[in-house]
Design an enzyme around this catalytic site. Structure first.
Site, short mmCIF file in Angstrom:
data_model
loop_
_atom_site.label_atom_id
_atom_site.label_comp_id
_atom_site.label_asym_id
_atom_site.label_seq_id
_atom_site.Cartn_x
_atom_site.Cartn_y
_atom_site.Cartn_z
N SER A 191 5.54 0.39 10.02
CA SER A 191 5.74 1.59 9.20
C SER A 191 4.63 2.59 9.48
O SER A 191 3.52 2.22 9.90
CB SER A 191 5.71 1.23 7.71
OG SER A 191 5.57 2.37 6.88
N TYR A 201 2.10 -3.17 0.54
CA TYR A 201 3.12 -2.96 1.58
C TYR A 201 2.48 -2.42 2.86
O TYR A 201 2.74 -2.92 3.96
CB TYR A 201 4.17 -1.97 1.06
CG TYR A 201 5.18 -1.52 2.08
CD1 TYR A 201 6.26 -2.33 2.42
CD2 TYR A 201 5.07 -0.27 2.70
CE1 TYR A 201 7.21 -1.91 3.35
CE2 TYR A 201 6.01 0.16 3.62
CZ TYR A 201 7.07 -0.66 3.94
OH TYR A 201 7.99 -0.24 4.86
#
Length: 286
Positions: free
Chosen positions: A178, A191
């Site tokens: 990400s 995350y």
């Protein structure tokens, strides 16, 4: 060490006057166009989190390029079945494997069922992920931290570990990271940490598997319009999602899937340990 040094001696010593003639080189450089259709013809791909979003778009694109697909997913059976139907309409086969990949036993089961059905595995896409928005580190419970890492990182280790018994020379592994791995996220701290771990996992595994001629790369999407977004953020965040990128919008899953196809196919045979960044124009320290 001797074997590695021998493998690196690929070309005889040679010298030409500048700028040189291609026809006089030994061997002559391969400049033939890379295959543009059915890039994955006859191959089998296992895609975790392939029921929707980026995973679904990747599964459909792989199938459109000739691959049979195994999809491991958590709970959204309706989405998984819809994806399976679309793949079958293309004339490819699609196996659905329901299970929580934060449990090692289910990671092994996903690989075993893929092999039982297709008798081989050529491409692994580790894509499954979950996240929860929190205002501060203090709000992240140990339970949430462990679940985030178990789903987003441990599953990548476990699925890959069991897949390696079946992957062979020329196989490819593509991991989903990400943009948050590179710039961080104040409200997705755990995350973002998992996505950073995935980059290190990718780079390390690429070095480990290079002698076996198995390539390992990653994709680090920016804001992409997927079910995880509307199930995580409040209505205001959802409405504005992606508007702060240079391109002024969120990306679509099919705009990311092409990165996975590139890294899984022979288009990228000289790439390993790398990461692609479909993020709407944000500059990151790659």
């Amino acid at each position: 060490m001797q074997k590695q040094s021998e493998e690196k001696k690929l070309r005889p010593k040679q010298k030409q006057r500048r700028p040189g003639k291609e026809s006089k080189m030994t061997p002559v450089p391969n400049t033939e166009p890379v295959k543009q259709e059915n890039k994955l013809d006859g191959k089998v791909a296992l895609i975790t989190g392939g029921d929707s979003g980026i995973g679904k778009a990747t599964a459909l694109l792989f199938a459109a390029n000739g691959a049979d697909i195994a999809i491991a997913y958590l709970s959204e059976t309706d989405d998984a079945k819809a994806t399976q139907e679309e793949i079958r309409e293309m004339g490819r086969e699609c196996l659905l494997i329901k299970g929580d990949l934060s449990k090692e036993v289910n990671c092994k089961k996903a690989v075993d069922k893929t092999i039982d059905t297709f008798s081989k595995l050529d491409i692994l896409v580790n894509n499954a992920a979950l996240h929860w928005e929190t205002e501060s580190l203090e709000e992240i419970s140990t339970e949430q931290l462990e679940r985030t890492f178990a789903n987003n990182v441990f599953s990548y280790f476990w699925v890959t570990k069991y897949a390696l018994a079946h992957l062979k020379e020329g196989s490819a592994i593509v991991n989903t990271s990400s943009v948050t791995a590179y710039r961080g996220s104040g409200k997705l701290i755990d995350y973002a940490a998992t996505k950073g771990a995935i980059i290190s996992f990718t780079r390390s595994l690429a070095q480990s598997l290079a002698p076996r001629k198995i390539r390992v790369n990653a994709v680090a999407p920016g804001p992409i319009w997927t079910p995880l977004i509307v199930s995580t953020f409040d209505e205001k965040r959802v409405a504005e999602f992606g508007s702060d990128t240079p391109m002024g919008r969120a990306g679509e899953p099919n705009e990311v899937a092409t990165c996975f196809l590139f890294l899984a196919s022979d288009d990228s045979t000289y790439m390993t340990g790398q990461c692609l960044h479909p993020n709407g124009g944000e500059i990151v320290n790659a």
